[in-house]
Design a protein around this motif. Structure first.
Motif, PDB file in Angstrom:
ATOM      1  N   CYS A 146     -18.697  13.734  13.205  1.00 48.14           N
ATOM      2  CA  CYS A 146     -19.751  12.372  15.107  1.00 48.14           C
ATOM      3  C   CYS A 146     -19.519  10.799  14.000  1.00 48.14           C
ATOM      4  CB  CYS A 146     -20.982  12.930  15.442  1.00 48.14           C
ATOM      5  SG  CYS A 146     -20.546  14.538  16.194  1.00 48.14           S
ATOM      6  N   LEU A 147     -19.260  10.626  12.420  1.00 50.91           N
ATOM      7  CA  LEU A 147     -19.168   9.379  12.448  1.00 50.91           C
ATOM      8  C   LEU A 147     -18.076   9.170  12.111  1.00 50.91           C
ATOM      9  CD1 LEU A 147     -22.298  10.174   9.442  1.00 50.91           C
ATOM     10  CD2 LEU A 147     -21.998   8.683  11.876  1.00 50.91           C
ATOM     11  N   ALA A 148     -18.179   7.147  12.487  1.00 54.56           N
ATOM     12  CA  ALA A 148     -16.585   6.656  12.310  1.00 54.56           C
ATOM     13  C   ALA A 148     -16.486   6.895  10.819  1.00 54.56           C
ATOM     14  CB  ALA A 148     -16.851   5.411  12.365  1.00 54.56           C
ATOM     15  N   PRO A 149     -15.026   6.911  10.244  1.00 54.38           N
ATOM     16  CA  PRO A 149     -14.642   6.741   8.862  1.00 54.38           C
ATOM     17  C   PRO A 149     -15.142   5.749   8.435  1.00 54.38           C
ATOM     18  CG  PRO A 149     -12.160   6.843  10.013  1.00 54.38           C
ATOM     19  CD  PRO A 149     -14.179   6.592  11.261  1.00 54.38           C
ATOM     20  N   GLY A 150     -14.871   5.687   7.052  1.00 58.19           N
ATOM     21  CA  GLY A 150     -15.651   4.907   6.425  1.00 58.19           C
ATOM     22  C   GLY A 150     -14.035   4.276   6.056  1.00 58.19           C
ATOM     23  N   LYS A 151     -14.181   3.352   4.729  1.00 58.47           N
ATOM     24  CA  LYS A 151     -13.471   2.399   4.280  1.00 58.47           C
ATOM     25  C   LYS A 151     -12.057   2.530   3.277  1.00 58.47           C
ATOM     26  CE  LYS A 151     -14.570  -2.216   4.198  1.00 58.47           C
ATOM     27  NZ  LYS A 151     -15.211  -4.018   2.761  1.00 58.47           N
ATOM     28  N   PRO A 152     -11.281   2.282   3.609  1.00 55.86           N
ATOM     29  CA  PRO A 152     -10.370   2.775   2.785  1.00 55.86           C
ATOM     30  C   PRO A 152     -10.198   2.207   1.981  1.00 55.86           C
ATOM     31  CG  PRO A 152      -9.353   3.549   4.200  1.00 55.86           C
ATOM     32  CD  PRO A 152     -10.047   2.716   5.497  1.00 55.86           C
ATOM     33  N   ARG A 153      -9.356   2.971   0.559  1.00 55.66           N
ATOM     34  CA  ARG A 153      -9.478   1.675  -1.136  1.00 55.66           C
ATOM     35  C   ARG A 153      -7.803   1.294  -1.283  1.00 55.66           C
ATOM     36  NH1 ARG A 153     -11.512   4.479  -4.374  1.00 55.66           N
ATOM     37  NH2 ARG A 153      -9.938   5.235  -6.103  1.00 55.66           N
ATOM     38  N   ILE A 154      -7.387   0.193  -1.097  1.00 57.00           N
ATOM     39  CA  ILE A 154      -6.016  -0.382  -1.110  1.00 57.00           C
ATOM     40  C   ILE A 154      -5.552  -0.129  -2.615  1.00 57.00           C
ATOM     41  CG2 ILE A 154      -4.155  -1.722  -1.225  1.00 57.00           C
ATOM     42  CD1 ILE A 154      -5.501  -2.705   1.257  1.00 57.00           C
ATOM     43  N   GLU A 155      -5.025   0.819  -3.009  1.00 58.13           N
ATOM     44  CA  GLU A 155      -4.510   0.627  -4.804  1.00 58.13           C
ATOM     45  C   GLU A 155      -3.656  -0.161  -5.230  1.00 58.13           C
ATOM     46  OE1 GLU A 155      -6.300   2.365  -6.252  1.00 58.13           O
ATOM     47  OE2 GLU A 155      -6.879   4.548  -5.567  1.00 58.13           O
ATOM     48  N   SER A 156      -3.827  -1.555  -5.356  1.00 57.30           N
ATOM     49  CA  SER A 156      -2.741  -2.621  -5.184  1.00 57.30           C
ATOM     50  C   SER A 156      -2.309  -2.442  -6.583  1.00 57.30           C
ATOM     51  CB  SER A 156      -4.482  -4.183  -5.145  1.00 57.30           C
ATOM     52  OG  SER A 156      -5.158  -4.409  -6.084  1.00 57.30           O
ATOM     53  N   SER A 157      -3.049  -2.197  -7.695  1.00 60.27           N
ATOM     54  CA  SER A 157      -2.446  -1.788  -8.613  1.00 60.27           C
ATOM     55  C   SER A 157      -1.128  -1.112  -8.492  1.00 60.27           C
ATOM     56  CB  SER A 157      -2.726  -1.938  -9.779  1.00 60.27           C
ATOM     57  OG  SER A 157      -3.234  -0.067  -9.307  1.00 60.27           O
ATOM     58  N   ILE A 158      -0.421   0.085  -7.713  1.00 55.95           N
ATOM     59  CA  ILE A 158       0.247   0.583  -7.509  1.00 55.95           C
ATOM     60  C   ILE A 158       1.252  -0.056  -5.998  1.00 55.95           C
ATOM     61  CG2 ILE A 158      -0.085   2.118  -9.247  1.00 55.95           C
ATOM     62  CD1 ILE A 158      -1.080   4.094  -6.889  1.00 55.95           C
ATOM     63  N   CYS A 159       0.884  -0.469  -5.538  1.00 55.95           N
ATOM     64  CA  CYS A 159       1.973  -1.128  -3.989  1.00 55.95           C
ATOM     65  C   CYS A 159       2.683  -2.078  -4.967  1.00 55.95           C
ATOM     66  CB  CYS A 159       0.432  -1.713  -3.520  1.00 55.95           C
ATOM     67  SG  CYS A 159      -1.064  -0.936  -2.606  1.00 55.95           S
ATOM     68  N   ILE A 160       4.104  -1.590  -4.106  1.00 56.63           N
ATOM     69  CA  ILE A 160       4.918  -1.987  -4.620  1.00 56.63           C
ATOM     70  C   ILE A 160       5.846  -2.950  -3.673  1.00 56.63           C
ATOM     71  CG2 ILE A 160       5.287  -1.340  -6.961  1.00 56.63           C
ATOM     72  CD1 ILE A 160       7.414   0.712  -5.662  1.00 56.63           C
ATOM     73  N   SER A 161       6.650  -3.734  -4.232  1.00 55.23           N
ATOM     74  CA  SER A 161       7.979  -4.377  -3.101  1.00 55.23           C
ATOM     75  C   SER A 161       9.068  -4.249  -3.989  1.00 55.23           C
ATOM     76  CB  SER A 161       7.501  -5.720  -3.005  1.00 55.23           C
ATOM     77  OG  SER A 161       7.781  -6.743  -4.322  1.00 55.23           O
ATOM     78  N   LYS A 162      10.060  -3.621  -2.651  1.00 52.83           N
ATOM     79  CA  LYS A 162      11.505  -3.818  -2.740  1.00 52.83           C
ATOM     80  C   LYS A 162      12.253  -4.484  -2.026  1.00 52.83           C
ATOM     81  CE  LYS A 162      11.185   1.250  -4.885  1.00 52.83           C
ATOM     82  NZ  LYS A 162      11.745   2.567  -4.870  1.00 52.83           N
ATOM     83  N   GLY A 198     -14.290   7.548  16.821  1.00 51.82           N
ATOM     84  CA  GLY A 198     -13.628   5.882  16.424  1.00 51.82           C
ATOM     85  C   GLY A 198     -12.896   5.069  15.491  1.00 51.82           C
ATOM     86  N   TYR A 199     -12.195   3.746  15.377  1.00 43.95           N
ATOM     87  CA  TYR A 199     -12.403   3.517  14.083  1.00 43.95           C
ATOM     88  C   TYR A 199     -13.525   3.064  12.419  1.00 43.95           C
ATOM     89  CZ  TYR A 199      -7.586   2.402  15.884  1.00 43.95           C
ATOM     90  OH  TYR A 199      -6.399   2.805  16.652  1.00 43.95           O
ATOM     91  N   GLY A 200     -12.847   3.090  11.506  1.00 44.07           N
ATOM     92  CA  GLY A 200     -13.479   2.637  10.349  1.00 44.07           C
ATOM     93  C   GLY A 200     -13.176   1.375  10.575  1.00 44.07           C
ATOM     94  N   PRO A 201     -14.191   0.331   8.937  1.00 42.37           N
ATOM     95  CA  PRO A 201     -14.105  -1.071   8.945  1.00 42.37           C
ATOM     96  C   PRO A 201     -12.488  -1.366   7.984  1.00 42.37           C
ATOM     97  CG  PRO A 201     -15.304   0.342   7.715  1.00 42.37           C
ATOM     98  CD  PRO A 201     -14.623   1.677   8.630  1.00 42.37           C
ATOM     99  N   TYR A 202     -12.024  -2.437   8.132  1.00 46.74           N
ATOM    100  CA  TYR A 202     -10.969  -2.647   7.683  1.00 46.74           C
ATOM    101  C   TYR A 202     -11.097  -2.978   6.228  1.00 46.74           C
ATOM    102  CZ  TYR A 202      -8.006  -3.372  11.927  1.00 46.74           C
ATOM    103  OH  TYR A 202      -7.716  -4.317  13.594  1.00 46.74           O
ATOM    104  N   THR A 203     -10.075  -3.386   5.454  1.00 46.26           N
ATOM    105  CA  THR A 203      -9.816  -3.373   3.948  1.00 46.26           C
ATOM    106  C   THR A 203      -9.752  -4.233   3.693  1.00 46.26           C
ATOM    107  OG1 THR A 203      -7.998  -2.822   4.065  1.00 46.26           O
ATOM    108  CG2 THR A 203      -8.943  -0.843   2.973  1.00 46.26           C
ATOM    109  N   ASP A 204     -10.138  -4.375   2.677  1.00 44.98           N
ATOM    110  CA  ASP A 204     -10.089  -5.828   2.388  1.00 44.98           C
ATOM    111  C   ASP A 204      -8.759  -6.493   2.862  1.00 44.98           C
ATOM    112  OD1 ASP A 204     -12.282  -6.502   2.277  1.00 44.98           O
ATOM    113  OD2 ASP A 204     -12.675  -6.152  -0.132  1.00 44.98           O
ATOM    114  N   GLU A 205      -8.014  -7.656   2.469  1.00 39.94           N
ATOM    115  CA  GLU A 205      -6.157  -8.630   3.433  1.00 39.94           C
ATOM    116  C   GLU A 205      -5.995  -8.511   1.733  1.00 39.94           C
ATOM    117  OE1 GLU A 205      -5.724 -12.145   4.924  1.00 39.94           O
ATOM    118  OE2 GLU A 205      -6.646 -10.975   7.186  1.00 39.94           O
ATOM    119  N   PHE A 206      -4.792  -7.154   1.584  1.00 38.26           N
ATOM    120  CA  PHE A 206      -4.444  -7.605   0.087  1.00 38.26           C
ATOM    121  C   PHE A 206      -2.823  -8.112   0.284  1.00 38.26           C
ATOM    122  CE2 PHE A 206      -1.967  -4.997  -2.184  1.00 38.26           C
ATOM    123  CZ  PHE A 206      -1.672  -5.585  -3.509  1.00 38.26           C
TER     124      PHE A 206
END
Length: 371
Positions: A21-37, A102-110
């Protein structure tokens, strides 16, 4: 005991219902393992704690723009790949979780950047590349492309060892001087371009030959260098260790007259006859070897003396009979005997009859030496 079990079960059901019944919390972006190809980005994150999640919305935009694009990801997955992005562009990324409440809060922009386009294959400008002694000046260009190039790589190898490529990295300009190469050697050369996306395919291969070393001075063969009359035969050999020779140049002058050196191109010959020299004159001669890289030092000089001239006489037409007709540089005379019907030739044979009287006519000889 049954009451306790039922109590725990009810508690779990209640907590689960409460959480859903509660909106979800904020996910945590794992910026150290995000990659571009290239033109895609792989985003990874951690689920929010103590929250039920049915799906995630991953949003992204070009950093300089304001409109967001959205990608929906099922809850069981905590990563996604955003594709078909622009090359070499900065992107802002954020995400939020969704459940029944419903929607939870946005993560910080990465922020993450895509790779540039793969680098173009360089074009070696073979007509502009040049060789100077044991150096090769390389010039290349790149085809029209939106892809940036950070640097270039040159690979080169000698023809005798094609598999042993030598590599020069980090070249920023579109030209380069390969120096201190082997003399008179054939090289194969290729170029590659580099950027953050990787290394391009190799260019077409340029095959070029360095120049030979400056030759060693020729060696005069005195025993075969001989003179006769106003001619002198000069002969020489090359040092066995000397490099290839394109031509030889002979220089000579009279020894005691302070003359300037006279030069003669002997081409590839290693024996040459100096002609039309002055008689009874001391000469000095020398030889040098030339190729594309330059001229050798002079050989050791050779001294020689020309011989004495043969004596030639000229008929003196001023004191001869008026019927004597001189021609051929005074070496041929025609004359008439008294009463003769035809004119008779007096050629070189008569010159040997000096001081003789021939018929009624006397030949007067001038003893001037003709040179």
């Amino acid at each position: 005991m049954l009451w306790l079990f039922q109590s725990d079960f009810l508690t779990i059901v209640f907590l689960r219902y409460f959480i859903e019944c509660l909106a979800p919390g904020k996910p945590r972006i794992e910026s150290s393992i995000c990659i571009s190809k290239l033109n895609s980005i792989i985003v990874r994150w951690a689920s929010p704690l103590r929250s039920a999640v049915s799906s995630y919305d991953v949003e992204y935009r070009v950093s300089s723009e304001s409109d967001w694009s959205v990608m929906c990801v099922q809850s069981a997955v905590t990563q996604c790949q955003i594709t078909d992005l622009e090359f070499d562009q900065h992107y802002a990324i954020r995400l939020r979780a969704l459940n029944k409440a419903g929607y939870g809060p946005y993560t910080d922009e990465f922020t993450l950047s895509t790779m540039p386009e793969p680098p173009p294959v360089p074009i070696l400008l073979k007509d502009v590349c040049s060789v100077d002694q044991n150096s090769i000046h390389l010039v290349w260009d790149q085809p029209p492309s939106h892809s940036a190039v950070d640097s270039y790589i040159i690979d080169y190898s000698m023809e005798s060892s094609e598999d042993a490529w030598t590599t020069v990295r980090g070249i920023e300009d579109k030209d380069y001087l390969l120096s201190s190469l082997e003399w008179d050697a054939t090289y194969h050369i290729r170029v590659r371009s580099v950027n953050r996306a990787g290394v391009s395919e190799v260019s077409s291969i340029l095959t070029v030959q360095t120049w030979p070393m400056v030759p060693e001075p020729p060696i005069i063969q005195s025993e075969h260098s001989i003179g006769e009359s106003n001619r002198f035969q000069l002969q020489w050999v090359c040092d066995p260790e000397s490099s290839r020779v394109d031509q030889f140049v002979i220089e000579y002058r009279a020894s005691n007259q302070g003359e300037e050196w006279k030069a003669i191109d002997a081409q590839h010959a290693q024996c040459f006859i100096l002609r039309d020299l002055a008689f009874d004159t001391d000469y000095i001669a020398r030889v040098r070897a030339i190729n594309k890289s330059g001229s050798s030092d002079y050989s050791e000089s050779v001294d020689f003396t020309t011989g004495s001239p043969p004596i030639k006489f000229a008929l003196d037409s001023q004191t001869s009979h008026v019927n004597l007709r001189l021609s051929n540089n005074n070496l041929t005379a025609q004359y008439d005997r008294p009463g003769a019907k035809n004119r008779m030739p007096a050629d070189d044979a008569f010159i040997g009859a000096a001081f003789n009287v021939l018929g009624n006519y006397k030949f007067v000889f001038n003893s001037t030496i003709l040179v």
